[in-house]
Scaffold this motif. Structure first.
Motif, PDB file in Angstrom:
ATOM      1  N   MET A 135       0.831  -1.193   0.000  1.00  0.00           N
ATOM      2  CA  MET A 135       0.000   0.000   0.000  1.00  0.00           C
ATOM      3  C   MET A 135       0.870   1.249   0.000  1.00  0.00           C
ATOM      4  O   MET A 135       1.855   1.316   0.737  1.00  0.00           O
ATOM      5  CB  MET A 135      -0.921   0.006   1.225  1.00  0.00           C
ATOM      6  CG  MET A 135      -1.828   1.228   1.299  1.00  0.00           C
ATOM      7  SD  MET A 135      -3.109   1.068   2.556  1.00  0.00           S
ATOM      8  CE  MET A 135      -2.096   0.928   4.023  1.00  0.00           C
ATOM      9  N   ARG A 136       0.489   2.231  -0.803  1.00  0.00           N
ATOM     10  CA  ARG A 136       1.196   3.507  -0.866  1.00  0.00           C
ATOM     11  C   ARG A 136       0.431   4.529  -0.031  1.00  0.00           C
ATOM     12  O   ARG A 136      -0.776   4.737  -0.262  1.00  0.00           O
ATOM     13  CB  ARG A 136       1.331   3.985  -2.311  1.00  0.00           C
ATOM     14  CG  ARG A 136       2.116   3.019  -3.199  1.00  0.00           C
ATOM     15  CD  ARG A 136       2.232   3.544  -4.631  1.00  0.00           C
ATOM     16  NE  ARG A 136       0.937   3.808  -5.253  1.00  0.00           N
ATOM     17  CZ  ARG A 136       0.184   2.884  -5.822  1.00  0.00           C
ATOM     18  NH1 ARG A 136       0.595   1.611  -5.849  1.00  0.00           N
ATOM     19  NH2 ARG A 136      -0.979   3.208  -6.391  1.00  0.00           N
ATOM     20  N   ALA A 137       1.111   5.157   0.930  1.00  0.00           N
ATOM     21  CA  ALA A 137       0.442   6.084   1.839  1.00  0.00           C
ATOM     22  C   ALA A 137       1.148   7.429   1.867  1.00  0.00           C
ATOM     23  O   ALA A 137       2.387   7.492   1.902  1.00  0.00           O
ATOM     24  CB  ALA A 137       0.392   5.497   3.250  1.00  0.00           C
ATOM     25  N   LEU A 138       0.354   8.490   1.864  1.00  0.00           N
ATOM     26  CA  LEU A 138       0.851   9.857   2.023  1.00  0.00           C
ATOM     27  C   LEU A 138       0.437  10.331   3.406  1.00  0.00           C
ATOM     28  O   LEU A 138      -0.755  10.313   3.747  1.00  0.00           O
ATOM     29  CB  LEU A 138       0.257  10.767   0.947  1.00  0.00           C
ATOM     30  CG  LEU A 138       0.674  12.242   0.986  1.00  0.00           C
ATOM     31  CD1 LEU A 138       2.161  12.388   0.696  1.00  0.00           C
ATOM     32  CD2 LEU A 138      -0.159  13.047  -0.011  1.00  0.00           C
ATOM     33  N   ILE A 139       1.422  10.744   4.216  1.00  0.00           N
ATOM     34  CA  ILE A 139       1.168  11.102   5.616  1.00  0.00           C
ATOM     35  C   ILE A 139       1.606  12.531   5.876  1.00  0.00           C
ATOM     36  O   ILE A 139       2.733  12.918   5.555  1.00  0.00           O
ATOM     37  CB  ILE A 139       1.915  10.139   6.566  1.00  0.00           C
ATOM     38  CG1 ILE A 139       1.444   8.698   6.341  1.00  0.00           C
ATOM     39  CG2 ILE A 139       1.716  10.548   8.021  1.00  0.00           C
ATOM     40  CD1 ILE A 139       2.268   7.656   7.068  1.00  0.00           C
ATOM     41  N   ARG A 182       4.490   1.583   1.523  1.00  0.00           N
ATOM     42  CA  ARG A 182       5.435   2.577   0.992  1.00  0.00           C
ATOM     43  C   ARG A 182       4.955   3.963   1.408  1.00  0.00           C
ATOM     44  O   ARG A 182       3.849   4.371   1.054  1.00  0.00           O
ATOM     45  CB  ARG A 182       5.509   2.481  -0.526  1.00  0.00           C
ATOM     46  CG  ARG A 182       6.292   1.275  -1.041  1.00  0.00           C
ATOM     47  CD  ARG A 182       6.180   1.175  -2.561  1.00  0.00           C
ATOM     48  NE  ARG A 182       6.335   2.485  -3.207  1.00  0.00           N
ATOM     49  CZ  ARG A 182       5.849   2.762  -4.416  1.00  0.00           C
ATOM     50  NH1 ARG A 182       5.186   1.842  -5.097  1.00  0.00           N
ATOM     51  NH2 ARG A 182       6.037   3.951  -4.955  1.00  0.00           N
ATOM     52  N   LEU A 183       5.804   4.658   2.157  1.00  0.00           N
ATOM     53  CA  LEU A 183       5.376   5.909   2.768  1.00  0.00           C
ATOM     54  C   LEU A 183       6.017   7.130   2.121  1.00  0.00           C
ATOM     55  O   LEU A 183       7.201   7.121   1.781  1.00  0.00           O
ATOM     56  CB  LEU A 183       5.722   5.927   4.261  1.00  0.00           C
ATOM     57  CG  LEU A 183       5.297   4.739   5.120  1.00  0.00           C
ATOM     58  CD1 LEU A 183       5.639   5.005   6.580  1.00  0.00           C
ATOM     59  CD2 LEU A 183       3.822   4.452   4.952  1.00  0.00           C
ATOM     60  N   THR A 184       5.217   8.174   2.024  1.00  0.00           N
ATOM     61  CA  THR A 184       5.722   9.521   1.793  1.00  0.00           C
ATOM     62  C   THR A 184       5.238  10.335   2.985  1.00  0.00           C
ATOM     63  O   THR A 184       4.024  10.542   3.153  1.00  0.00           O
ATOM     64  CB  THR A 184       5.181  10.130   0.488  1.00  0.00           C
ATOM     65  OG1 THR A 184       5.578   9.311  -0.612  1.00  0.00           O
ATOM     66  CG2 THR A 184       5.717  11.543   0.301  1.00  0.00           C
ATOM     67  N   VAL A 185       6.168  10.742   3.838  1.00  0.00           N
ATOM     68  CA  VAL A 185       5.818  11.445   5.072  1.00  0.00           C
ATOM     69  C   VAL A 185       6.267  12.894   4.949  1.00  0.00           C
ATOM     70  O   VAL A 185       7.449  13.166   4.750  1.00  0.00           O
ATOM     71  CB  VAL A 185       6.470  10.777   6.301  1.00  0.00           C
ATOM     72  CG1 VAL A 185       5.976  11.425   7.587  1.00  0.00           C
ATOM     73  CG2 VAL A 185       6.161   9.276   6.315  1.00  0.00           C
ATOM     74  N   LEU A 186       5.326  13.814   5.072  1.00  0.00           N
ATOM     75  CA  LEU A 186       5.588  15.222   4.837  1.00  0.00           C
ATOM     76  C   LEU A 186       5.735  16.001   6.139  1.00  0.00           C
ATOM     77  O   LEU A 186       4.874  15.917   7.022  1.00  0.00           O
ATOM     78  CB  LEU A 186       4.447  15.840   4.019  1.00  0.00           C
ATOM     79  CG  LEU A 186       4.118  15.138   2.692  1.00  0.00           C
ATOM     80  CD1 LEU A 186       2.933  15.814   2.038  1.00  0.00           C
ATOM     81  CD2 LEU A 186       5.329  15.149   1.764  1.00  0.00           C
ATOM     82  N   ASP A 187       6.829  16.766   6.247  1.00  0.00           N
ATOM     83  CA  ASP A 187       7.001  17.651   7.382  1.00  0.00           C
ATOM     84  C   ASP A 187       6.553  19.060   6.994  1.00  0.00           C
ATOM     85  O   ASP A 187       6.015  19.283   5.913  1.00  0.00           O
ATOM     86  CB  ASP A 187       8.452  17.640   7.862  1.00  0.00           C
ATOM     87  CG  ASP A 187       9.438  18.084   6.787  1.00  0.00           C
ATOM     88  OD1 ASP A 187       8.994  18.635   5.751  1.00  0.00           O
ATOM     89  OD2 ASP A 187      10.653  17.890   6.984  1.00  0.00           O
ATOM     90  N   ARG A 188       6.786  20.027   7.894  1.00  0.00           N
ATOM     91  CA  ARG A 188       6.321  21.401   7.628  1.00  0.00           C
ATOM     92  C   ARG A 188       6.975  21.997   6.387  1.00  0.00           C
ATOM     93  O   ARG A 188       6.352  22.770   5.670  1.00  0.00           O
ATOM     94  CB  ARG A 188       6.602  22.283   8.845  1.00  0.00           C
ATOM     95  CG  ARG A 188       5.724  21.973  10.048  1.00  0.00           C
ATOM     96  CD  ARG A 188       5.945  22.990  11.155  1.00  0.00           C
ATOM     97  NE  ARG A 188       5.165  22.674  12.343  1.00  0.00           N
ATOM     98  CZ  ARG A 188       5.612  21.940  13.348  1.00  0.00           C
ATOM     99  NH1 ARG A 188       6.839  21.454  13.305  1.00  0.00           N
ATOM    100  NH2 ARG A 188       4.850  21.697  14.394  1.00  0.00           N
TER     101      ARG A 188
END
Length: 290
Positions: free
Chosen positions: A1-5, A24-30
């Motif tokens: 699963m591809r997840a945007l966090i 599979r993660l894409t984790v976004l900071d500020r």
């Protein structure tokens, strides 16, 4: 699963990364997604190939929100609404973390998802506005209300008690507010269960409650924290009234959440926070040694 966090540095997002399994993660900071810029957040979703979007970011400084209501509403209401609309346009599930502060905290039974809301301050009102915006987007959205979140990272009650308790003989802690302490790791695992279910067409969108059990007061929680720490000498916990610890924002006296619906729909059991507390204290002890 591809997840945007969204919310990379927060307690829940960190645990989402630790418990992701094969996702599979894409984790976004500020820096990657400014939560005060709703359009920018929506754009990150529009350009993503994620199969699920999880918003674990928020303006969580409850007292500071009283002095900066516009910023709180931008982050807690406008951004989630824009995210939900962008996710709906792509046809992907959107999971959003909310709070017990949407309720007025009146004494009585645990709060159910369909109970009337009545936030006491800016933070709760902004989070409730965020819920309404997410639901109005019309997509496949799940709102997870939780309470009293703690982990080994970030700022939280467990770390505060351990930091101050070691050097004091007495800790005065509010004893007339009750809730369910909730390990961030358990929240993350619940979100992954929901994400996979919604991807596969199982469960149902809507609002769900998820918090730890058994319900305790802050003073009782403090006692448990010091016991878990295993100190040879630990401070005496003196329960005090909320009125004796004034803060800019009012806190709900009753933050206990009824977690029956999430168990019925997604099969997610209410966690025992005491097991999570032992794990967090052990992690913090290892950090001190290293």
């Amino acid at each position: 699963m591809r997840a945007l966090i969204f919310g990379a540095t927060g307690q829940v997002a960190r645990e989402l990364a630790r418990t992701a399994g094969g996702a599979r993660l894409t984790v976004l900071d500020r820096a990657a997604a400014d939560l005060s810029d709703a359009a920018a957040c929506a754009a990150r979703i529009a350009e993503s190939d994620a199969e699920v979007v999880i918003n674990a970011a928020a303006h969580t400084a409850v007292d500071r929100a009283e002095a900066e209501p516009e910023r709180a509403r931008a982050i807690n209401a406008a951004a989630p609404g824009a995210m939900a609309r962008a996710a709906a346009a792509k046809g992907v599930p959107f999971l959003h973390v909310s709070t017990d502060y949407v309720f007025d905290g009146a004494p009585g039974r645990p709060w159910r998802e369909d109970d009337p809301t009545g936030p006491l301050g800016v933070y709760g009102a902004s989070k409730r506005a965020g819920e309404e915006a997410v639901l109005a987007a019309g997509g496949d959205a799940v709102i997870l209300r939780t309470a009293w979140v703690f982990s080994s990272h970030g700022g939280n009650f467990v770390k505060t008690m351990l930091r101050h308790g070691r050097a004091r003989e007495e800790m005065r802690v509010v004893g007339d507010q009750r809730g369910g302490p909730t390990p961030a790791r358990d929240i993350a695992r619940a979100l992954w269960t929901i994400a996979r279910a919604r991807r596969d067409g199982a469960g149902a969108p809507g609002i769900y409650h998820f918090a730890g059990a058994p319900a305790v007061s802050w003073a009782e929680f403090a006692e448990a924290i010091f016991a878990a720490a295993g100190w040879e000498r630990r401070p005496r916990v003196t329960p005090i009234a909320t009125a004796d610890w004034p803060t800019p924002a009012r806190r709900p006296a009753n933050s206990v959440l009824d977690c029956g619906r999430i168990a019925r729909v997604f099969g997610i059991a209410q966690p025992d926070w005491r097991a999570g507390l032992d794990r967090v204290v052990a992690e913090l002890s290892k950090e001190e040694v290293s």
